[in-house]
Design a protein around this motif. Sequence first.
Motif, PDB file in Angstrom:
ATOM      1  N   GLU A  49      37.024  29.054 133.288  1.00 48.22           N
ATOM      2  CA  GLU A  49      37.894  28.312 132.369  1.00 48.22           C
ATOM      3  C   GLU A  49      38.682  29.344 131.581  1.00 48.22           C
ATOM      4  O   GLU A  49      38.079  30.238 130.983  1.00 48.22           O
ATOM      5  CB  GLU A  49      37.024  27.460 131.421  1.00 48.22           C
ATOM      6  CG  GLU A  49      37.772  26.726 130.344  1.00 48.22           C
ATOM      7  CD  GLU A  49      38.435  25.462 130.865  1.00 48.22           C
ATOM      8  OE1 GLU A  49      37.814  24.751 131.673  1.00 48.22           O
ATOM      9  OE2 GLU A  49      39.584  25.204 130.452  1.00 48.22           O
ATOM     10  N   CYS A  81      40.003  31.619 129.058  1.00 46.81           N
ATOM     11  CA  CYS A  81      39.441  31.812 127.721  1.00 46.81           C
ATOM     12  C   CYS A  81      40.062  32.993 127.013  1.00 46.81           C
ATOM     13  O   CYS A  81      39.484  33.562 126.106  1.00 46.81           O
ATOM     14  CB  CYS A  81      37.926  31.977 127.821  1.00 46.81           C
ATOM     15  SG  CYS A  81      37.437  33.322 128.924  1.00 46.81           S
ATOM     16  N   MET A  99      35.482  38.362 133.305  1.00 49.94           N
ATOM     17  CA  MET A  99      34.258  37.894 132.656  1.00 49.94           C
ATOM     18  C   MET A  99      33.302  37.498 133.787  1.00 49.94           C
ATOM     19  O   MET A  99      33.127  36.338 134.117  1.00 49.94           O
ATOM     20  CB  MET A  99      34.604  36.690 131.758  1.00 49.94           C
ATOM     21  CG  MET A  99      33.476  36.256 130.860  1.00 49.94           C
ATOM     22  SD  MET A  99      34.065  35.052 129.671  1.00 49.94           S
ATOM     23  CE  MET A  99      32.485  34.386 129.141  1.00 49.94           C
TER      24      MET A  99
HETATM   25 CU1  CUA Z   1      37.220  32.462 130.959  1.00 50.53          CU
HETATM   26 CU2  CUA Z   1      35.344  33.000 129.568  1.00 50.53          CU
END
Ligand code: CUA
Length: 328
Positions: A199, A201, A208
């Motif tokens: 997602e 972010c 990540m």
């Molecule tokens: Cu994309 Cu945490």
Amino acid sequence: MLAAADVMQNALQPAAREAGHIANLWWLFFWVLTTVFVAVAVALFIALSKRSRHDAGDAQPDIIADSPSQTNRRTTAVVTSCVIITVLILFTLLVIDFLAGNKIYAKPDPNALAIRVRGHQWWWEVQYSNPTPSEIMTTANEIHVPVGRPVKLELESTDVIHSFWVPNMHGKKDLVPGHPATTWFVANREGEFRGQCAEYCGEQHAHMRMIFVAQKQSDFEQWLAASKKSALEPTTETQRRGRELFISRQCVMCHALEGTDARAVLGPDLTHVASRSLIAAGEIPNTHDNMVRWIRNPQKIKPGTQMPPSDFSDDDLNALAAYMESLK
Ligand code: CUA
């Protein structure tokens, strides 16, 4: 040394019961929809070739011979049966999809291994729960689970919305600040898999990552017991200087080292950082040179990361990296 690219990340090569259900569903949809697509394409091709022959004055005798009402009746019958077949196919797929969803989200085993995963910009905090506080183990960006035992992940976010996704294990699950969520699965074969945030972010969303290790129960227990131990004592002069720098300078403001005065939780726990194959949330292999580069200026490797650049001398950086390398 393991590179992030070598580790498997593939939803169609499931390594858990749940990912297996998802992969089966995917293949079923793939084959049914491919069959429908091919059937429609063939029908369209036949219709177009008949039409062009008709236009060229080489019409099919049976169509010419049919009266308009007969042609109408036939068209209605064909369209009606196609609509019925389409509805039946869609409805069957809906029911199968619903049943697969039920299997995937069935209530977890009460004896499941509970692991708390917290999303941070831009790394994963991983905590193995235990009723005895001194037995709780915290690590980062690397999750180990035993094969065959149900695992329950308790997901939280400390800042923005992240999404936990290890395709070989399960589908995605969002981490929404203030709304703890759970997901569970049973790994059914050993291996190392890659997971990542799914997602958007912020600036380093794409960096990540995490390493997911499914292993034999005995290997897992060994790993967990070793990870619960306090940070190893430095054995060389350089390592000792590294620890002194760590404790007396800015490192201690964000990181924890079990068994020392470093107890901050803003950044990853570094008690056993040498046992992790990658650093900077899966960005670079955990080597001496990379550790030096990372501590000197993380912004060069991951622009926007919360870790600030440092003003350590080359000697200091060497000592710090040597100490990090000793933390098996
Ligand atoms: Cu994309 Cu945490």
